[in-house]
Design a protein around this motif. Structure first.
Motif, mmCIF file in Angstrom:
data_model
loop_
_atom_site.group_PDB
_atom_site.id
_atom_site.type_symbol
_atom_site.label_atom_id
_atom_site.label_comp_id
_atom_site.label_asym_id
_atom_site.label_seq_id
_atom_site.Cartn_x
_atom_site.Cartn_y
_atom_site.Cartn_z
ATOM 1 N N ASN A 56 0.795 -1.650 -0.199
ATOM 2 C CA ASN A 56 -0.070 0.402 0.254
ATOM 3 C C ASN A 56 0.685 1.478 -0.435
ATOM 4 O O ASN A 56 0.491 2.464 -0.545
ATOM 5 C CB ASN A 56 -0.940 0.379 1.291
ATOM 6 N N SER A 57 2.257 1.234 0.762
ATOM 7 C CA SER A 57 3.072 2.759 0.863
ATOM 8 C C SER A 57 3.089 2.326 -0.713
ATOM 9 O O SER A 57 3.756 3.566 -1.076
ATOM 10 C CB SER A 57 4.059 2.205 1.198
ATOM 11 N N ASP A 60 0.714 3.994 -2.382
ATOM 12 C CA ASP A 60 0.287 5.717 -2.105
ATOM 13 C C ASP A 60 1.028 6.445 -1.946
ATOM 14 O O ASP A 60 0.828 7.864 -2.347
ATOM 15 C CB ASP A 60 -0.145 5.768 -0.734
ATOM 16 N N ASP A 62 3.271 8.226 0.135
ATOM 17 C CA ASP A 62 3.025 9.223 0.434
ATOM 18 C C ASP A 62 4.020 9.920 1.147
ATOM 19 O O ASP A 62 4.950 9.678 1.606
ATOM 20 C CB ASP A 62 2.142 8.748 2.387
ATOM 21 N N SER A 116 -5.202 -0.045 -2.255
ATOM 22 C CA SER A 116 -4.771 1.215 -2.554
ATOM 23 C C SER A 116 -4.043 0.699 -4.253
ATOM 24 O O SER A 116 -4.090 2.055 -4.894
ATOM 25 C CB SER A 116 -3.358 1.533 -1.763
ATOM 26 N N ARG A 121 -8.949 0.988 -5.787
ATOM 27 C CA ARG A 121 -8.532 1.191 -5.045
ATOM 28 C C ARG A 121 -9.181 1.990 -3.577
ATOM 29 O O ARG A 121 -9.751 3.142 -4.280
ATOM 30 C CB ARG A 121 -7.734 3.556 -5.091
ATOM 31 N N LYS A 123 -9.767 2.356 -1.052
ATOM 32 C CA LYS A 123 -9.373 3.489 -0.171
ATOM 33 C C LYS A 123 -10.509 4.816 -0.221
ATOM 34 O O LYS A 123 -10.969 5.921 0.619
ATOM 35 C CB LYS A 123 -7.753 3.688 0.238
ATOM 36 N N ASP A 188 -4.601 13.280 2.549
ATOM 37 C CA ASP A 188 -5.654 12.595 1.048
ATOM 38 C C ASP A 188 -6.284 13.004 0.357
ATOM 39 O O ASP A 188 -6.968 12.677 -1.285
ATOM 40 C CB ASP A 188 -6.594 11.448 2.190
ATOM 41 N N ARG A 191 -4.608 13.724 -2.867
ATOM 42 C CA ARG A 191 -4.986 12.397 -3.858
ATOM 43 C C ARG A 191 -6.673 12.090 -4.111
ATOM 44 O O ARG A 191 -6.364 11.470 -5.105
ATOM 45 C CB ARG A 191 -4.333 11.562 -2.746
ATOM 46 N N ASP A 193 -8.899 11.163 -2.443
ATOM 47 C CA ASP A 193 -9.008 9.593 -1.470
ATOM 48 C C ASP A 193 -10.126 10.455 -0.396
ATOM 49 O O ASP A 193 -9.856 10.876 0.863
ATOM 50 C CB ASP A 193 -8.199 8.901 -1.065
#
Length: 298
Positions: A56-57, A60, A62, A116, A121, A123, A188, A191, A193
């Motif tokens: 997931n990282s 994502d 992040d 993700s 997705r 999320k 979030d 992005r 989300d």
């Protein structure tokens, strides 16, 4: 060669936050076996959860704080492959018990990937992601661990003695899950989300979690009383006291200045104290419920 970035993004210590589910299943498992205990623990906490974290990282990417990493480093391509390798190892360890358990690990992994992955997705859907995350990290994982520890199959998911405590673990996670998103609103939103916490707002997130924490506490009290475990019930209530105290202390600060106090440090503090207390309680419950201490004269 595994990069230091990849090691950090696997977030191995973060598995401690999900360990109460395993320990609860362990406490209720009637067919204890040392080898199965080891394989299930390793499959979940050393490989499946880190695989999920890393995968997931990777998608994502992040730039701001995430669970277990205040300053996440940039992801590298090896994170993707290592997460898949860890996933394969988890399934392989599951196969040492039985292929039903291995297939449960596989199913959990696929749902986690869909959380993700850009083509699905989950999320970005607030209520769906909240429901699925709590369901799979709670009830599904509880039943999966119970099946692995007891060498059972998929039919265990429909058994009342597994469904009820499994739903209790989901209630715990449904209450805590929005709080893990409360400091990520900016990233979030950028992005796209639409997380549940973003939908509810900061104060709404705390009110929602407070309601579910109260519901979870009442449900656990009922569960222990229904099993004629009054002493365990009081120990549970006492164990929850520091968690509730921390939550309302945090909430009181957030109500005065949401932007300042709805941050990573407070969220990880909440997760840390919850993990410490719940792990300690369920270890005690395991020792008491299985009467292992009595065997050694305690």
């Amino acid at each position: 060669m595994i990069s230091s970035s990849t090691i950090k993004h696997l977030r191995l210590p973060f598995s401690l936050f999900l360990m109460p589910v395993f320990l609860f299943a362990l406490a209720l498992t009637p067919n204890l076996n040392e080898a199965r205990l080891l394989w299930v623990f390793l499959a979940l906490h050393l490989f499946l959860y880190p695989s999920s974290n890393g995968y997931n990282s990777y998608f994502d990417k992040d730039e701001e704080s995430i669970g277990g990493l205040k300053n996440p480093p940039k992801v590298t391509k090896d994170l993707y492959w290592i997460s898949l390798l860890f996933f394969a190892i988890a399934i392989g360890l599951g196969g040492l018990i039985n292929w039903s358990f291995a297939s449960m690990l596989f199913c959990y992994g696929l749902i986690s990937m869909a959380y993700s992955h850009p083509s699905i997705r989950i999320k970005k859907y607030p209520w769906l992601s909240w429901f699925i995350a709590g369901l799979f990290q709670g009830y599904f994982t509880f039943a999966m661990a119970y099946a692995g520890l007891s060498d059972l199959g998929w039919d265990i998911f429909t058994k009342t003695h597994v469904m009820i405590p499994g739903v209790l673990t989901s209630l715990m996670l449904w209450g805590n899950y929005p709080l893990t998103q409360v400091y990520q609103h900016r990233e979030d939103g950028r992005r796209g989300d639409r997380t549940l916490s973003l939908l509810l707002g900061i104060k709404g997130t705390f009110a929602f979690s407070a309601f579910l924490f109260a519901l979870t506490g009442a449900a656990f009290v009922w569960y222990f009383l229904d099993r004629n475990q009054t002493s365990i019930m009081w120990i549970y209530v006492s164990a929850m006291a520091p968690i509730i105290l921390f939550f309302f202390l945090w909430f009181s600060f957030v109500r005065t200045n949401p932007e300042k106090y709805a941050n990573y440090n407070w969220a990880m503090g909440m997760n840390s104290i919850s993990a410490l207390v719940l792990n300690a309680f369920f270890i005690y419950y395991f020792l008491e419920n299985t009467q292992i201490l009595q065997v050694f004269g305690y």
